[in-house]
Design a protein around this motif. Structure first.
Motif, PDB file in Angstrom:
ATOM      1  N   ASP A 516      40.974  48.054  36.918  1.00 53.06           N
ATOM      2  CA  ASP A 516      41.839  48.337  38.067  1.00 53.06           C
ATOM      3  C   ASP A 516      42.972  47.327  38.112  1.00 53.06           C
ATOM      4  O   ASP A 516      42.913  46.262  37.492  1.00 53.06           O
ATOM      5  N   ASP A 517      44.023  47.675  38.829  1.00 46.57           N
ATOM      6  CA  ASP A 517      45.164  46.761  39.011  1.00 46.57           C
ATOM      7  C   ASP A 517      45.206  46.267  40.448  1.00 46.57           C
ATOM      8  O   ASP A 517      46.268  46.145  41.049  1.00 46.57           O
ATOM      9  N   GLY A 518      44.011  45.974  40.991  1.00 45.90           N
ATOM     10  CA  GLY A 518      43.911  45.568  42.387  1.00 45.90           C
ATOM     11  C   GLY A 518      44.102  44.079  42.606  1.00 45.90           C
ATOM     12  O   GLY A 518      44.722  43.378  41.806  1.00 45.90           O
ATOM     13  N   VAL A 519      43.500  43.591  43.693  1.00 50.27           N
ATOM     14  CA  VAL A 519      43.740  42.228  44.153  1.00 50.27           C
ATOM     15  C   VAL A 519      43.098  41.184  43.244  1.00 50.27           C
ATOM     16  O   VAL A 519      43.528  40.048  43.174  1.00 50.27           O
ATOM     17  N   GLY A 520      42.030  41.558  42.488  1.00 50.46           N
ATOM     18  CA  GLY A 520      41.381  40.612  41.586  1.00 50.46           C
ATOM     19  C   GLY A 520      40.411  39.681  42.300  1.00 50.46           C
ATOM     20  O   GLY A 520      40.273  39.710  43.534  1.00 50.46           O
ATOM     21  N   MET A 521      39.717  38.864  41.509  1.00 50.49           N
ATOM     22  CA  MET A 521      38.723  37.928  42.046  1.00 50.49           C
ATOM     23  C   MET A 521      38.865  36.592  41.342  1.00 50.49           C
ATOM     24  O   MET A 521      39.289  36.522  40.193  1.00 50.49           O
ATOM     25  N   SER A 522      38.436  35.541  42.052  1.00 48.41           N
ATOM     26  CA  SER A 522      38.384  34.224  41.435  1.00 48.41           C
ATOM     27  C   SER A 522      37.137  34.119  40.563  1.00 48.41           C
ATOM     28  O   SER A 522      36.169  34.868  40.731  1.00 48.41           O
ATOM     29  N   GLN A 523      37.138  33.140  39.641  1.00 53.47           N
ATOM     30  CA  GLN A 523      35.972  32.943  38.781  1.00 53.47           C
ATOM     31  C   GLN A 523      34.765  32.522  39.607  1.00 53.47           C
ATOM     32  O   GLN A 523      33.626  32.874  39.277  1.00 53.47           O
ATOM     33  N   GLU A 524      35.010  31.784  40.683  1.00 49.90           N
ATOM     34  CA  GLU A 524      33.900  31.355  41.549  1.00 49.90           C
ATOM     35  C   GLU A 524      33.211  32.556  42.173  1.00 49.90           C
ATOM     36  O   GLU A 524      31.980  32.629  42.241  1.00 49.90           O
ATOM     37  N   THR A 525      34.011  33.529  42.615  1.00 49.05           N
ATOM     38  CA  THR A 525      33.437  34.754  43.196  1.00 49.05           C
ATOM     39  C   THR A 525      32.631  35.521  42.158  1.00 49.05           C
ATOM     40  O   THR A 525      31.533  36.000  42.427  1.00 49.05           O
ATOM     41  N   ILE A 526      33.165  35.610  40.926  1.00 51.67           N
ATOM     42  CA  ILE A 526      32.445  36.314  39.848  1.00 51.67           C
ATOM     43  C   ILE A 526      31.120  35.626  39.567  1.00 51.67           C
ATOM     44  O   ILE A 526      30.083  36.272  39.396  1.00 51.67           O
ATOM     45  N   ASP A 527      31.129  34.282  39.521  1.00 49.20           N
ATOM     46  CA  ASP A 527      29.885  33.548  39.252  1.00 49.20           C
ATOM     47  C   ASP A 527      28.850  33.804  40.334  1.00 49.20           C
ATOM     48  O   ASP A 527      27.654  33.963  40.052  1.00 49.20           O
ATOM     49  N   GLN A 528      29.291  33.871  41.585  1.00 50.86           N
ATOM     50  CA  GLN A 528      28.349  34.074  42.696  1.00 50.86           C
ATOM     51  C   GLN A 528      27.787  35.484  42.714  1.00 50.86           C
ATOM     52  O   GLN A 528      26.667  35.700  43.172  1.00 50.86           O
ATOM     53  N   ILE A 529      28.542  36.459  42.198  1.00 52.77           N
ATOM     54  CA  ILE A 529      28.074  37.852  42.210  1.00 52.77           C
ATOM     55  C   ILE A 529      26.770  37.995  41.445  1.00 52.77           C
ATOM     56  O   ILE A 529      25.865  38.725  41.848  1.00 52.77           O
ATOM     57  N   PHE A 530      26.645  37.265  40.321  1.00 55.27           N
ATOM     58  CA  PHE A 530      25.474  37.430  39.463  1.00 55.27           C
ATOM     59  C   PHE A 530      24.339  36.491  39.831  1.00 55.27           C
ATOM     60  O   PHE A 530      23.339  36.430  39.139  1.00 55.27           O
ATOM     61  N   ILE A 531      24.495  35.747  40.944  1.00 56.52           N
ATOM     62  CA  ILE A 531      23.387  34.928  41.443  1.00 56.52           C
ATOM     63  C   ILE A 531      22.527  35.793  42.348  1.00 56.52           C
ATOM     64  O   ILE A 531      23.028  36.499  43.218  1.00 56.52           O
ATOM     65  N   LYS A 532      21.198  35.760  42.148  1.00 58.52           N
ATOM     66  CA  LYS A 532      20.277  36.542  42.989  1.00 58.52           C
ATOM     67  C   LYS A 532      20.456  36.123  44.442  1.00 58.52           C
ATOM     68  O   LYS A 532      20.539  34.951  44.763  1.00 58.52           O
TER      69      LYS A 532
END
Length: 583
Positions: A516-532
């Motif tokens: 997508d060409d949307g707002v995007g995410m920070s790397q910190e947000t991506i890292d937290q997504i995969f934390i249980k």
């Protein structure tokens, strides 16, 4: 005369040796079987209770996320933000309140089945307030309602002053404030931001949604654990705020006294609420099961020793040459080789022993097979559980859109959306199977997009790049649609968005990309997504990742690549898998 030395005949020595060679293995097997059974029961009990607590926790998280979605409706409503940052007196202020603000609040409280009290505090003091007088009563007694206040009413409140620093889209807090403790309520707190400048959003208000604690904790039921158990909730101050027990008079003082009694205590944190779910299970029930295992094991060992001793006394000479074989088989059993068997001709007692040992090997082997099958069934159950966690709010929103189209008389759009919804769920149900062909998976996500195109029209563009080689393989169902849904909920950067799905056949497996060409995410947000138990916006992503890993192994799954203001690419990797050929 010298007296004769007394001695045992060779037959007795052989008999004694025979008895010891059997008694020792039988005792060892009995002790090993008992210890293994005890350990297995304890592990299984703890695992079952942990699993139940996790299901209860997930149910609580689902309800809190449902309330969170209500704040998202207001938080990401740009039209609402446009109205609230305009300071106009008179007719415009009245018209703004009547034509948009109040209908938005009304729509929000009726978009959930929960009994809630929605309070919105706004900085714009040109807009009139709308509120009720409680006179010391529980605000939730009057059913779902909303209120509109000026922000200055709460600026001196301690809970407002100490509210955490804003991280756009993430900062929320569950707390008991004001009269919440008195009436057993809890409130979800969140700022209302104007993202007119995405890099520097400004606060334009504050949202408070109050719900009953018992509504959130409805799934906390002691009957889901063992008989005599007690379930309770501790807050961040270690105060007990909710109890479920077969004893209706159970109090916090009674629970605190459990520390000095024979109880097994298991805890499960609830991160979103900063609470802890605690289960107290009396050990007496577990001890009863262990006593049964101990009795049966001891009885089997005694019977075996008696039988073998009698056989040794009567036929020690005849069986002296065969003892080695028996010990060999028992040793094999101890080492895990359950396929070794004894074969003797005749119908004497030794043949019975051989048959008993053979049966023991068969039974133990069968038990191992049963455990293996049980683990497979558990894996399938976990897969079905993850499948069932896909948020149903898409259905609610679509039905609501269908209702609005019917009200406005837009027959063509109404018919298209109903047809698209039927196709979407026909493909989703897939005759109850969790495995679906990639071709149907693409049809399913296209049905979802067709529904959304009716809603967003020209604002949403969509394109495919599909390698036809991948269409003949299968996959876990519903792995693409959650990403498209996630984009449409969270990725809007401007008034338009483009989504592209790419499927390619690669040497190590099949790769899907949702771009997508949307707002995007920070790397910190991506890292937290995969934390249980991580951030809430990543729930659907983690769900897809877990289902792929559960079905195909840890080497497959989901990865995210994103840049703020540019867009996001979700990459899904699965093996070349054909369910019909395997089965």
């Amino acid at each position: 005369m010298k007296s004769e030395k007394r001695h045992f005949s060779f037959g007795y020595k052989l008999m004694i040796s025979y008895i010891f060679l059997l008694v020792i293995p039988v005792v060892f097997v009995g002790i090993f079987a008992y210890n293994t059974s005890v350990h297995s029961i304890q592990q299984q009990t703890t695992a079952n209770i942990h699993g139940t607590l996790q299901q209860i926790r997930d149910n609580i998280n689902y309800k809190t996320e449902d309330i969170m979605r209500l704040t998202d409706r207001l938080y990401y409503d740009r039209t609402l933000a446009d109205y609230l940052r305009r300071y106009d007196d008179g007719w415009y202020s009245y018209d703004t309140t009547k034509s948009y603000l109040l209908p938005s609040l009304q729509s929000t409280i009726h978009s959930t089945k929960h009994n809630i009290a929605l309070s919105v505090y706004i900085k714009n003091d040109t807009i009139p307030e709308v509120f009720f007088l409680y006179d010391g009563m529980d605000p939730l007694r009057k059913g779902p309602f909303y209120e509109l206040y000026h922000l200055q009413r709460i600026t001196d409140k301690e809970w407002y002053i100490h509210f955490p620093k804003e991280q756009y889209g993430l900062t929320t807090q569950w707390r008991q404030i004001e009269s919440d403790k008195q009436f057993q309520n809890i409130s979800l707190l969140r700022r209302l931001m104007d993202a007119f400048e995405p890099t520097n959003p400004q606060m334009i208000g504050f949202i408070k949604i109050t719900v009953k604690i018992s509504d959130i904790l409805q799934s906390v039921d002691y009957q889901k654990i063992r008989k005599g158990s007690t379930l309770y909730i501790e807050n961040e101050l270690n105060e007990i705020i909710y109890i479920s027990s077969e004893n209706p008079n159970m109090t916090a003082e009674h629970i605190q006294s459990f520390a000095n009694k024979d109880y097994l205590q298991i805890k499960e944190p609830i991160p979103g609420l900063n609470w802890t779910l605690v289960a107290n299970i009396p050990n007496r029930e577990l001890k009863k099961e262990l006593f049964k295992v101990k009795t049966v094991t001891l009885l089997i060992c005694i019977i075996s020793i008696v039988v073998f001793s009698i056989v040794g006394v009567i036929l020690s000479t005849y069986f002296s040459k065969r003892v080695t074989k028996i010990v060999s088989v028992l040793s094999s059993f101890q080492e895990g080789d359950l396929h070794k068997r004894l074969r003797y001709k005749g119908h004497d007692e030794f043949n019975q022993i051989a048959s008993a040992l053979n049966d023991m090997g068969e039974n133990m082997n069968q038990l191992i097979q049963d455990v293996y099958i049980s683990n497979l069934q558990k894996k399938e159950a976990e897969l079905e559980s993850l499948q069932a966690q896909i948020n149903p709010h898409f259905l609610y929103n679509t039905l609501s859109s269908i209702n609005r189209l019917a009200q406005f008389g837009e027959t063509d759009k109404h018919r298209s959306m109903v047809s698209g919804l039927a196709k979407f769920y026909r493909l989703t149900l897939n005759d109850g199977l969790s495995i679906i062909s990639i071709e149907k998976e693409l049809q399913q996500v296209q049905a979802y997009i067709d529904i959304k195109k009716i809603q967003y029209e020209e604002r949403m563009n969509f394109s495919y790049e599909i390698d036809e080689e991948v269409l003949k393989y299968d996959t876990v169902k519903l792995i693409l649609q959650p990403f498209v849904e996630n984009i449409l909920e969270h990725a809007w950067y401007a008034d338009r968005i483009h989504i592209r799905i790419v499927a390619t056949a690669e040497p190590n497996g099949i790769t899907f990309k949702i771009i997508d060409d949307g707002v995007g995410m920070s790397q910190e947000t991506i890292d937290q997504i995969f934390i249980k138990n991580g951030i809430k916006i990543g729930y659907g992503i983690r769900n897809v990742d877990q289902r792929i890993k559960l079905q195909f192994g840890e080497s497959y799954g989901v990865s995210l690549h994103s840049r703020l203001g540019i867009g996001t690419t979700a990459k899904l990797t699965i093996p070349y898998y054909n369910h019909s050929k395997i089965t």
